[in-house]
Structure formats: structure tokens, C-alpha cells
Design a protein around this motif. Structure first.
Motif, PDB file in Angstrom:
ATOM      1  N   PRO A 197       6.506 -51.796   3.169  1.00  0.00           N
ATOM      2  CA  PRO A 197       7.913 -51.246   3.436  1.00  0.00           C
ATOM      3  C   PRO A 197       8.459 -51.884   4.568  1.00  0.00           C
ATOM      4  O   PRO A 197       8.470 -51.404   5.779  1.00  0.00           O
ATOM      5  CB  PRO A 197       7.688 -49.765   3.917  1.00  0.00           C
ATOM      6  CG  PRO A 197       6.319 -49.792   4.230  1.00  0.00           C
ATOM      7  CD  PRO A 197       5.595 -50.678   3.514  1.00  0.00           C
ATOM      8  N   ILE A 198       9.335 -53.330   4.526  1.00  0.00           N
ATOM      9  CA  ILE A 198       9.772 -53.962   5.329  1.00  0.00           C
ATOM     10  C   ILE A 198      10.956 -54.160   4.909  1.00  0.00           C
ATOM     11  O   ILE A 198      11.330 -54.519   3.591  1.00  0.00           O
ATOM     12  CB  ILE A 198       9.130 -55.469   5.549  1.00  0.00           C
ATOM     13  CG1 ILE A 198       9.847 -55.910   6.635  1.00  0.00           C
ATOM     14  CG2 ILE A 198       9.094 -56.229   4.687  1.00  0.00           C
ATOM     15  CD1 ILE A 198       9.117 -57.258   7.412  1.00  0.00           C
ATOM     16  N   ASP A 199      12.351 -53.923   5.791  1.00  0.00           N
ATOM     17  CA  ASP A 199      13.488 -53.767   5.486  1.00  0.00           C
ATOM     18  C   ASP A 199      14.201 -55.347   6.086  1.00  0.00           C
ATOM     19  O   ASP A 199      15.417 -55.391   5.462  1.00  0.00           O
ATOM     20  CB  ASP A 199      14.386 -52.608   5.942  1.00  0.00           C
ATOM     21  CG  ASP A 199      13.743 -51.434   5.419  1.00  0.00           C
ATOM     22  OD1 ASP A 199      13.451 -51.326   3.912  1.00  0.00           O
ATOM     23  OD2 ASP A 199      13.145 -50.601   6.075  1.00  0.00           O
ATOM     24  N   CYS A 200      13.769 -55.760   7.168  1.00  0.00           N
ATOM     25  CA  CYS A 200      14.553 -56.760   7.991  1.00  0.00           C
ATOM     26  C   CYS A 200      13.795 -57.643   8.699  1.00  0.00           C
ATOM     27  O   CYS A 200      12.651 -57.212   9.159  1.00  0.00           O
ATOM     28  CB  CYS A 200      15.860 -55.964   8.734  1.00  0.00           C
ATOM     29  SG  CYS A 200      14.996 -54.525   9.675  1.00  0.00           S
ATOM     30  N   VAL A 201      14.271 -58.713   9.257  1.00  0.00           N
ATOM     31  CA  VAL A 201      13.597 -59.504  10.242  1.00  0.00           C
ATOM     32  C   VAL A 201      14.672 -59.941  11.109  1.00  0.00           C
ATOM     33  O   VAL A 201      15.768 -60.192  10.976  1.00  0.00           O
ATOM     34  CB  VAL A 201      13.153 -60.892   9.421  1.00  0.00           C
ATOM     35  CG1 VAL A 201      12.517 -61.841  10.357  1.00  0.00           C
ATOM     36  CG2 VAL A 201      12.149 -60.485   8.473  1.00  0.00           C
TER      37      VAL A 201
END
Ligand code: G3I
Length: 305
Positions: A197-201
Motif C-alpha cells: 500500500p503506497i499512494d505517493c512519492v
């Protein structure tokens, strides 16, 4: 728009700043911060050493001052940062293995749970990649608990606050041709392909003459966004002054505006005198709170779209 937040808002973006709790009583500072910015990052107050000074004893006083100031003034909050090799409390610094892994996961869970519903985006993991040409992970006590420590932190953060966007945040990842940029890119691609679960950098964007704004910044932002994540400029400051500094700021804003999934920009402080850089003038307001040329170029570029 006549303020940074209003101008950024015309394209649905935010414009933020880092806030230090002990400066909120300075009315010049808080007046500018309240007028210009609508996203707030605690400069130090939500780091591991600040929020868990003793193991399992959490301390949220200064962080709460910032979160409450932000929310009562209609601003959103970027949480910074849940897990990091640096700014660890003393008790954590010499830990290793399973006990460190569990202490880190407990920290992520406790802090993200405490702030559930109040954080727009968490920097879940900060600065985990090495500088230089390896493109690999930075050595640290957390890295030595196993290469999966980053995804474990993201899963714990998602479980604790399912409504928060979860970000990986790093510096010197702006130039597409740098090995560190490629290393982070490959991690994010792997996470997306496996459902981590990663949404952004977040791209910190601390620039100076040795580390200038790259001409391919838009390429970097666009390539990361194509992986299916939002991207943000999270800690922008640029050493220098006058029109040279103003042009470089404009270039960063232009790069973000050219990428639909670049959702906002945060500068790392309000006035030059508030900057972490002891000497130098890397921000948008001078020490007296006057707008600099860099401010005007950022505002004009935001308004030009
Ligand atoms: O508050 C204490 C003070 O009581 C003490 O007397 C003084 C003596 O050293 O230290 C003060 O704490 C300092 C703190 O800033 C507040 O001023 C710390 O020593 C100092 O290490 C800390 O520096 C911060 C740095 O992160 C630490 O990692 C900077 O303010 C902060 O701007 C900087 O921010 C980082 C981001 O989190 C991550 N990306 C890079 C960025 C710039 O380095």
C-alpha cells in the motif's frame, strides 16, 4: 490567486510549508504561514525522537500544537515521518533484529492510530536509499532488520489509518539519470506490482549549486506518476538569491504543474531566517517577512498554469 495557496488551488493543488511549533507565537511568522499556505508539515515535532522519547511512552505535545493550529486554520497536515534511520530516540538507536523491527512497527502503529483521521498524507518511510552510484538501500539499523522493513512499515500505517495517503519520501531523487532515483523508482514499481500500500512519492527538493534543479525534473515526476502514484515536492528550498534563485523556483513549479499527478508543493520553512540552513537565503520570504523575487516567480508561475 494572490496568495500561494489560492494560486495553487486554481489547478486543484496545495501549497505548503514546514512549521516549527516554537515559532507559532511569532506573529509575523504565523500571519504569513496562515495567509500563504494550506498544507502543513511539522519540521521536527512528529519525528520518532519527538513522539516516542522513551519506549512505549508517547509524547505529542508539540506535534499537537502544530496539528491543532493547522486544523483550526483550515489547513491539511502532512505527517513527517513515521520511520527513518535518523532522528531516532536514544533507546532505539542501538537496537537491532526482531526487537527493533517490532519497536519500529509499534511506533508506526501507535502514532498513525493517534492521528487517525487528521493526517492527509504520511511520510511513512524517509530517506531509505543510499547516495552515490549504487542505487541500493542505505545501510541502517532498520535496513539490517531485513529488506522488507519498508513494506512492513507501509502495511502497518495502512492498517492504523486507512484514510491517510501513504508516501515514500527522499532527497536527491530529482534527476532522472541518478542511480538513487532509479533505485526508488524500482522499489515503487515493485510495491505497486505486489500490492504493497503506497499512494505517493515525495521529492524533498533541497537544491544548491552542487545539486541544482535538474532540467529533466518533469521527466522524473512524470515517470513516477506513470507507476500509479501521486507525486509531491515536499521540502523545497533553493540556495541563492535574486533572479537566479527565482528562475530555479519557477522551474520546479513548472515541472510540477506539467504533471497531472503532481498534487502539491511544500517549501521547507517560511522565512530565510526560519530555514534549517544556518546561513543562506533559500526560502520565499526574507528574514523580515518580505516577499522575495522567488516568491513572485512562484506565484506568477502558479497563476500561469
Ligand atoms: O530543539 C533543540 C534545542 O533544544 C537544542 O538546544 C539544539 C542544540 O543542538 O537542538 C535543537 O534541536 C535541533 C532541531 O533541528 C530544532 O532546531 C536539532 O539539533 C537539529 O538536528 C534539528 O535539525 C532538523 C533536521 O531535520 C534533523 O534531522 C532541522 O530543523 C530540519 O529542518 C531537518 O529537516 C530535514 C527533514 O526532516 C528530512 N529531510 C531533510 C531536512 C533537512 O535536513
Amino acid at each position: 490567486g494572490s496568495t500561494l495557496q489560492a494560486a495553487a488551488g486554481e489547478s486543484g493543488r496545495y501549497f505548503g510549508t514546514a512549521i516549527a511549533a516554537n515559532r507559532l507565537s511569532d506573529s509575523t511568522y504565523s500571519t504569513i504561514a496562515n495567509r500563504e499556505f494550506n498544507m502543513v508539515t511539522a519540521e521536527n515535532e512528529m519525528k520518532m525522537d519527538a513522539t516516542e522519547p522513551n519506549q512505549n511512552q508517547f509524547s505529542y505535545g508539540n506535534a499537537d500544537r502544530i496539528v491543532n493550529w493547522a486544523r483550526s486554520n483550515g489547513k491539511q497536515v502532512r505527517g513527517h515521518a513515521l520511520a527513518w534511520h535518523s532522528q531516532q530516540p536514544g533507546w532505539m538507536q542501538n537496537m537491532s533484529g526482531t526487537s527493533l523491527r517490532n519497536a519500529m512497527l509499534n511506533h508506526v502503529t501507535q502514532v498513525a492510530t493517534y492521528y487517525r483521521g487528521k493526517i492527509h498524507t504520511w511520510d511513512v518511510v524517509n530517506e531509505a536509499f543510499a547516495d552515490g552510484s549504487s542505487g541500493g538501500r542505505r545501510d541502517s539499523n532498520l535496513q539490517r532488520t531485513g529488506n522488507d522493513w519498508i513494506e512492513a512499515a507501509f502495511r502497518a500505517a495502512r492498517a492504523a489509518d486507512p484514510g491517510a495517503k501513504l508516501c515514500y519520501n527522499d532527497y536527491n531523487t530529482d534527476n532522472w539519470s541518478h542511480a538513487k532515483t532509479q533505485g526508488v523508482y524500482n522499489m515503487v514499481r515493485d510495491f505497486k506490482s505486489r500490492g504493497v500500500p503506497i499512494d505517493c512519492v515525495g521529492f524533498q527538493a533541497h537544491f544548491n549549486s552542487g545539486n541544482p534543479v535538474p532540467s529533466n525534473y518533469d521527466v522524473t515526476l512524470r515517470n513516477f506518476a506513470a507507476l500509479g502514484v501521486d507525486v509531491q515536492i515536499t521540502e523545497l528550498d533553493i540556495e541563492g538569491s535574486g533572479s537566479s534563485q527565482a528562475q530555479q523556483y519557477q522551474g520546479v513549479v513548472q515541472a510540477c504543474l506539467s504533471v497531472a499527478r503532481c498534487t502539491g508543493i511544500t517549501v521547507w520553512g517560511v522565512r530565510d531566517s526560519d530555514s534549517w540552513r544556518a546561513s543562506g537565503t533559500p526560502l520565499l520570504f526574507d528574514g523580515s517577512g518580505n516577499k522575495k523575487a522567488a516568491y513572485t516567480s512562484v506565484l506568477n508561475q502558479l497563476n500561469a498554469g
